[in-house]
Design a protein around this motif. Structure first.
Motif, PDB file in Angstrom:
ATOM      1  N   VAL A  15       0.842  -1.207   0.000  1.00 51.82           N
ATOM      2  CA  VAL A  15       0.000   0.000   0.000  1.00 51.82           C
ATOM      3  C   VAL A  15       0.871   1.249   0.000  1.00 51.82           C
ATOM      4  CG1 VAL A  15      -1.616   1.368   1.394  1.00 51.82           C
ATOM      5  CG2 VAL A  15      -2.011  -1.072   1.059  1.00 51.82           C
ATOM      6  N   TYR A  19       1.182   4.026  -2.953  1.00 49.17           N
ATOM      7  CA  TYR A  19       0.887   5.435  -2.663  1.00 49.17           C
ATOM      8  C   TYR A  19       2.014   6.338  -3.156  1.00 49.17           C
ATOM      9  CZ  TYR A  19       0.574   9.770  -0.019  1.00 49.17           C
ATOM     10  OH  TYR A  19       0.547  11.099   0.332  1.00 49.17           O
ATOM     11  N   LYS A 130      -7.228   0.155   5.309  1.00 52.92           N
ATOM     12  CA  LYS A 130      -6.818  -1.211   5.025  1.00 52.92           C
ATOM     13  C   LYS A 130      -6.851  -2.056   6.301  1.00 52.92           C
ATOM     14  CE  LYS A 130      -2.902  -4.048   3.828  1.00 52.92           C
ATOM     15  NZ  LYS A 130      -2.927  -4.644   5.181  1.00 52.92           N
TER      16      LYS A 130
END
Length: 334
Positions: A15, A19, A130
């Protein structure tokens, strides 16, 4: 179950990497235009390290402490220290890298804290989100495992329950007529094969279940003669192959009626099986046996729990002169 794990896992790293890959495409060109390549590269690397460290501290350090009652006070006391350090590192770091003036008025310092918060806010929200969905997935998996374990235990009770009751009947028939007992055993074997064939099935077509109970009633008539009569009432014209029930539902309900109620050939007990679009029911007039029957209620309780687990629908039991059990019909099942 904890929302936030105490350390990042591989998916958290992915993640963060995703990003920053997107952020580089958006932010880096403007850095290059304003400050040149060298300072832009250093500033971007500093941005990645500082913001990632801040978010990791919040998600995997601060928030787990807040979630625990015994450490909540410590976590709250860390807030001023974190904000102070965050503001200093943001202002000093970018000032040195981008050759910006470093001044320390209260308004500028607060502005530095706010700007850093905006910088890492999106990444923080992504990791917190998440974490929440990971928690939901773990809950679902835990619930599924528990449900499968419960169903396995409930199913394990069906076969012995059916077997022992019918062996008792068979034993009684052997004492009376061995030829009838032999035929009974043949029919009983066919019924038991039905249970074995569906022992791992959650549901069976209602049409198959009705055929199964017809064969079971045939055995009961050999055992009890005309002491019990059975009536099937069809209140629906639906395709019964597209309607489903838990295996052996009707057998358990019919067996329960006979077990607890007396019948004789001069005054037979009528047991009614009703099939509608929404439910299947078995009902009979309450006529307790003269000698109370020892019962733990395992059969009905087992059936009730299986319907609740599998369909999230309740099995209904009514006692008002008549004893009636309604079980839900499942219309869609794969």
């Amino acid at each position: 179950m904890k929302l936030f794990l105490t350390r990042p896992v591989r998916s958290d790293v992915l993640v963060v990497a995703t990003y920053w890959l997107v952020a580089l495409l958006v932010i880096f060109p403007s850095y290059v235009v304003e400050f040149g390549w060298l300072r832009a590269v250093v500033a971007m690397l500093y941005n990645i390290v500082l913001d990632t460290a801040a978010v990791y501290f919040i998600v995997f350090g601060f928030l787990p402490l807040v979630m625990e009652t015994r450490t909540r006070l410590v976590a709250l006391l860390l807030i001023p220290t974190f904000l102070l350090l965050s503001g200093v590192l943001y202002k000093v770091g970018y000032g040195l890298i981008l050759h910006l003036p470093i001044t320390w008025t209260p308004a500028q310092f607060i502005s530095s804290i706010i700007r850093h918060g905006q910088s890492y806010g999106v990444l923080g929200i992504m990791l917190v989100g998440k974490g929440y969905f990971d928690m939901q997935r773990r809950l679902l998996l835990a619930h599924k495992a528990q449900t499968e374990s419960e169903l396995k235990n409930l199913k394990a009770q069906i076969d012995p329950h059916f077997l022992f009751n019918n062996l008792n009947i068979l034993y009684a028939l052997i004492q009376q007529d061995k030829q009838v007992a032999s035929h009974y055993l043949s029919c009983f074997s066919a019924l038991y094969r039905y249970l074995i064939r569906h022992k791992d099935d959650d549901f069976v077509p209602l049409a198959d279940e009705l055929k199964f109970v017809d064969e079971y009633i045939y055995l009961l008539n050999h055992r009890f003669g005309q002491a019990y009569t059975f009536h099937k009432v069809m209140l629906t014209e639906a395709n019964l192959d597209s309607r489903f029930v838990v295996p052996a539902t009707l057998q358990i309900l019919v067996e329960n009626a006979i077990k607890h109620n007396r019948g004789d050939e001069d005054n037979p007990l009528a047991i009614v099986i009703s099939v509608s679009d929404e439910t299947v029911s078995v009902s009979n007039k309450i006529r307790p046996k003269l000698t109370p029957v020892e019962s733990t209620g395992t059969g009905l309780l087992n059936l009730k729990e299986r319907y609740k687990i599998l369909s999230n629908k309740e099995m209904q039991i009514y006692r008002d002169g008549f004893f009636e059990v309604l079980v839900p019909v499942i219309k869609e099942w794969n």
